[in-house]
Structure formats: C-alpha cells, structure tokens
Design a protein around this motif. Structure first.
Motif, short mmCIF file in Angstrom:
data_model
loop_
_atom_site.label_atom_id
_atom_site.label_comp_id
_atom_site.label_asym_id
_atom_site.label_seq_id
_atom_site.Cartn_x
_atom_site.Cartn_y
_atom_site.Cartn_z
N ILE A 94 16.93 30.33 36.39
CA ILE A 94 18.02 29.40 36.70
C ILE A 94 18.15 29.41 38.22
O ILE A 94 17.94 30.45 38.85
CB ILE A 94 19.35 29.83 36.02
CG1 ILE A 94 20.49 28.88 36.40
CG2 ILE A 94 19.72 31.26 36.35
CD1 ILE A 94 21.79 29.14 35.62
N ARG A 95 18.45 28.26 38.81
CA ARG A 95 18.58 28.21 40.27
C ARG A 95 19.86 28.92 40.72
O ARG A 95 20.87 28.86 40.01
CB ARG A 95 18.61 26.75 40.75
CG ARG A 95 17.27 26.07 40.69
CD ARG A 95 17.40 24.59 40.96
NE ARG A 95 18.08 23.91 39.85
CZ ARG A 95 18.22 22.60 39.75
NH1 ARG A 95 17.78 21.81 40.72
NH2 ARG A 95 18.83 22.06 38.71
N ILE A 96 19.79 29.52 41.92
CA ILE A 96 20.97 30.23 42.42
C ILE A 96 22.13 29.26 42.66
O ILE A 96 23.30 29.63 42.50
CB ILE A 96 20.63 31.04 43.69
CG1 ILE A 96 21.79 31.99 44.02
CG2 ILE A 96 20.27 30.14 44.87
CD1 ILE A 96 21.47 33.05 45.03
N THR A 97 21.82 28.01 42.97
CA THR A 97 22.89 27.03 43.16
C THR A 97 23.59 26.72 41.82
O THR A 97 24.77 26.38 41.80
CB THR A 97 22.35 25.73 43.78
OG1 THR A 97 21.16 25.34 43.08
CG2 THR A 97 22.00 25.92 45.25
N GLU A 98 22.85 26.83 40.71
CA GLU A 98 23.49 26.64 39.40
C GLU A 98 24.42 27.81 39.09
O GLU A 98 25.50 27.62 38.50
CB GLU A 98 22.43 26.51 38.30
CG GLU A 98 21.62 25.22 38.40
CD GLU A 98 20.56 25.16 37.31
OE1 GLU A 98 20.87 24.70 36.21
OE2 GLU A 98 19.41 25.59 37.58
N ILE A 99 23.99 29.02 39.47
CA ILE A 99 24.86 30.20 39.30
C ILE A 99 26.12 30.02 40.15
O ILE A 99 27.23 30.30 39.71
CB ILE A 99 24.10 31.49 39.69
CG1 ILE A 99 22.90 31.71 38.77
CG2 ILE A 99 25.04 32.69 39.66
CD1 ILE A 99 22.03 32.90 39.15
N GLY A 100 25.94 29.52 41.36
CA GLY A 100 27.07 29.27 42.26
C GLY A 100 28.02 28.24 41.68
O GLY A 100 29.24 28.43 41.68
#
Lengths: 120, 280
Positions: A94-100
């Motif tokens: 999963i992209r870190i921006t999605e986690i953010g």
C-alpha cells in the motif's frame, strides 16, 4: 494496566502521536511484531498464516484485529509507530500516502491535493 | 591536520531510494527533484572528500526499542544496507573510516560527550539516500569512507537542539585535531517538514522549510535555541528530525558561504531540502 490508562491522556501536541513513554510501553509488542518483518523468514510466516505470526508476539485480540484489518489509525492509537508498521506494507503493498490519508480521515485524492498540494 | 571542506544538508526520504531502484529518476514526478542535486554532485566531484561523517537516525531497521542510544558512533570497517522489509537495496556496502571514528570517540569523551560505541551494524535509508544523492550510485565501491553518527530522534526524550549544535562543535574540533591530510565533509540529514502519523498526517510547511534553509547558514544559534516542541509544531512530528542538521552546522565555522541550495515539495510526503556550505 497502568499504561492503558496513560494512553487515555491526549497527545501533548494535537493530532501528533509521538513515541513517548506511554506509547512505547503500550505499543511494544505490536512494534516488535512489525520489526520482525525485516527478516525474510518472518515475512514468509506472516504471508502463510498471519494470525499465527501475530500470536508469536503475544498480541491482544484488539491489536490483532487492527493489524488484520490494516487499520492504520487504530494501530497508531494502540501505540504502533509508523516506522515499524510500515513494514507490513512490504508484505501487503500500500502506498505511504494511502496510509497517511487513512490516518487523516480523508480519501486519497483529497489528501494528495489538500494536504500535500499535488495538482491533478 | 585534517580539514572540513564542506557541510552538506539533505532530506533522506526512503521513497527517493525506491524511485532510483524502480528507474523513476527521469519521470515528471522525480526529475525536478533529482536535477536539483546536480550542482551538489559536481561540487562533491570537485572537492573529492576522503571521509564523510554522516549524521542520521536509524528508523527501527537496525536498532529496536530494547536499547536506544541517544548518540552512537560507528567504528565498523564496513556498513551493509539493512533489510527494511523489501530486502537489502542493491547498493555497495560503505567502507568505514575506523581510525578517525576512534579518534572521534576519544575526542568526544574528552569534551564530555559520551556516545555509544558501535562495532557492527547495518545502515538504512537514513544514510544510504544522502550518499546516493551527493555521490551518485557507484558501479563499484564508494569513492569515500563514512563515519556514521546515529542520533535518537524518535523515542522521547530526544536530545535538545542546543545539545546537537554543541555535538557538532565537538565534531568540528575532533576533525581539526586529527593528524591526517584527509578531506572531510559532514552530512546533516533528515527533514524537512513532514508528518506521517496521526490526524495531522500530510502536514507540510513550505515557508518554514525555506526559512530553515536560510537560517541554518546565517543564524544557526537561533535555530539551536528552539525547543523540541517548536520543531514538532513547525515541521511536523517526523519533520522534527531536522534538528540533526544542527550537528553538521556546528562542525562548521560561525561564518559560512552557501554554494548550493535546493527545495522540492512534496517528495513523497516530505518537504525535501538540500544545502552545500563551505567555511567562509
């Protein structure tokens, strides 16, 4: 547990969880489990039988549920630190921006636009 | 005696390394970022440093919460890339400057800094990415030896900004008292503004980042006097790590000349800053 009560106190800086004493104590098992994913044998074990891998580190039912659901906000609430739990994304991408975005409570597109100032 | 030829500051975002690994260097998203480092790469080629002292933090890849050194100095003969979850990155190991590392430890302790002594450790993106940005990824071995200084900027209590500035001053004295004709650079890494967790995730502060790039050169004493809380407020929960630049700045003279400076935001979720300074 003493540390559970301490976690009920708000963060000293709003919406900014720091790895201070209560979080470090509360999140120790969860973070140790995620640290283990730096080892390829553990990544294989996580992929093969995730609940069994989580049990090896003595995670509570609440912690296990958060990991299994990839509930990033909840993992952080339970004392998980991003630099540890990010290793879960090496196994289940999963992209870190999605986690953010998930932690900010925003959809990904709005997060990129409104928080990071990305155009498109 | 040994000489400091420059102080280099840069962000160390892991996505930068991942972009290089995936061949994204010249994509529209990344090209302006990487192109901004070309003058700095040229500066490094011209000044041919023998040793790079790299001030950075491990992001819980080589170190866990069971033991958390506030400061640690690496004295190892070599440093291999650590597995951060995706396997070790395909870059050559870094050769350690062991003789200087031991001199640095002696000198720091005599100046009342007492770091942990590390003889065997792997290094994560915090060291890898700055080296790739300033030297480029070599086909063979790296053209420079390294001395890592690890700083705890994650587990509270983290050290005071003023203490990091003083550590830098002690580092500068250690280099200048080292009996050698080697050329040194000091790298301060991390930042600038970013926050990766909590409801404030995605926080960026472009104005503060640009001001920091000016003030780290012109008014470092002012930045050293800020509280940790002010760094967290201004640069975000994870962006507060920018205090590690104060070690690099402390190693330089009070007056410096800025040779190169670059800013790009966002690199992934981070305001990415770079500076190259020389003693005036």
């Amino acid at each position: 547990m003493e540390e559970m009560e301490e976690m009920e106190e708000p963060d000293r800086i709003p919406d900014t969880p720091l790895l201070d004493r209560p979080r470090q104590l509360r999140g120790y098992r969860l973070n140790k489990m995620a640290m283990g994913l730096g080892d390829p044998a553990n990544r294989a074990a996580f992929r093969t039988d995730e609940p069994a891998y989580l049990d090896r580190y003595g995670l509570t039912e609440e912690e296990k549920a958060a990991v299994l659901a990839r509930d990033w906000r909840e993992m952080v609430r339970l004392g998980g630190n991003l630099f540890f739990i990010l290793k879960i994304s090496a196994v289940d991408p999963i992209r870190i921006t999605e986690i953010g975005a998930h932690q900010a409570g925003m959809d990904h597109e709005s997060f990129l636009r409104d928080r990071l100032g990305k155009k498109e | 005696m040994a000489r400091i030829v420059g102080g280099l500051g840069t962000s160390h975002v892991p996505s930068i390394g991942a972009a290089l690994d995936k061949g994204l260097r010249d994509t529209p998203e990344w090209k302006p970022f990487f192109d901004g480092y070309l003058p700095a790469r040229e500066w490094v080629r011209e000044h041919r440093p023998d040793v790079a002292v790299v001030v950075f933090n491990d992001h819980y890849n080589a170190l866990f919460l069971d033991r958390v050194p506030t400061f640690a100095v690496g004295c190892a003969p070599e440093y291999h890339p650590v597995d951060e979850g995706w396997g070790p990155r395909p870059i050559p190991p870094f050769e350690g400057a062991t003789e200087f590392a031991w001199h640095l430890l002696d000198s720091l302790v005599e100046n009342r800094f007492d770091p942990e002594i590390i003889q065997e450790i792997k290094v994560d993106h915090g060291l890898q990415v700055p080296m790739e940005l300033f030297w480029g990824r070599p086909s063979g071995s790296w053209p420079v030896r390294v001395v890592p200084i690890f700083v705890n900027v994650l587990q509270y209590p983290i050290p005071l900004p003023a203490r990091l500035y003083e550590l830098g001053q002690a580092l500068g004295r250690a280099i200048e008292s080292y009996d050698s004709d080697e050329r040194f650079v000091v790298l301060g890494t991390g930042g600038l503004s970013h926050q990766l967790q909590g409801a404030r995730a995605g926080f960026l502060n472009r104005e503060a980042d640009q001001r920091f790039l000016t003030e780290i050169a012109e008014e470092p004493g002012k930045l050293a006097g800020w509280s940790r809380q002010r760094y967290i407020d201004t640069f975000g929960g994870e962006g507060a790590e920018v205090i590690m630049w104060l070690v690099m700045r402390g190693a330089l003279n009070p007056e410096v000349v800025v040779r190169h400076r670059h800013y790009f935001a966002p690199a992934s979720m981070t305001g990415a800053g770079m500076i190259v300074m020389e003693n005036a």
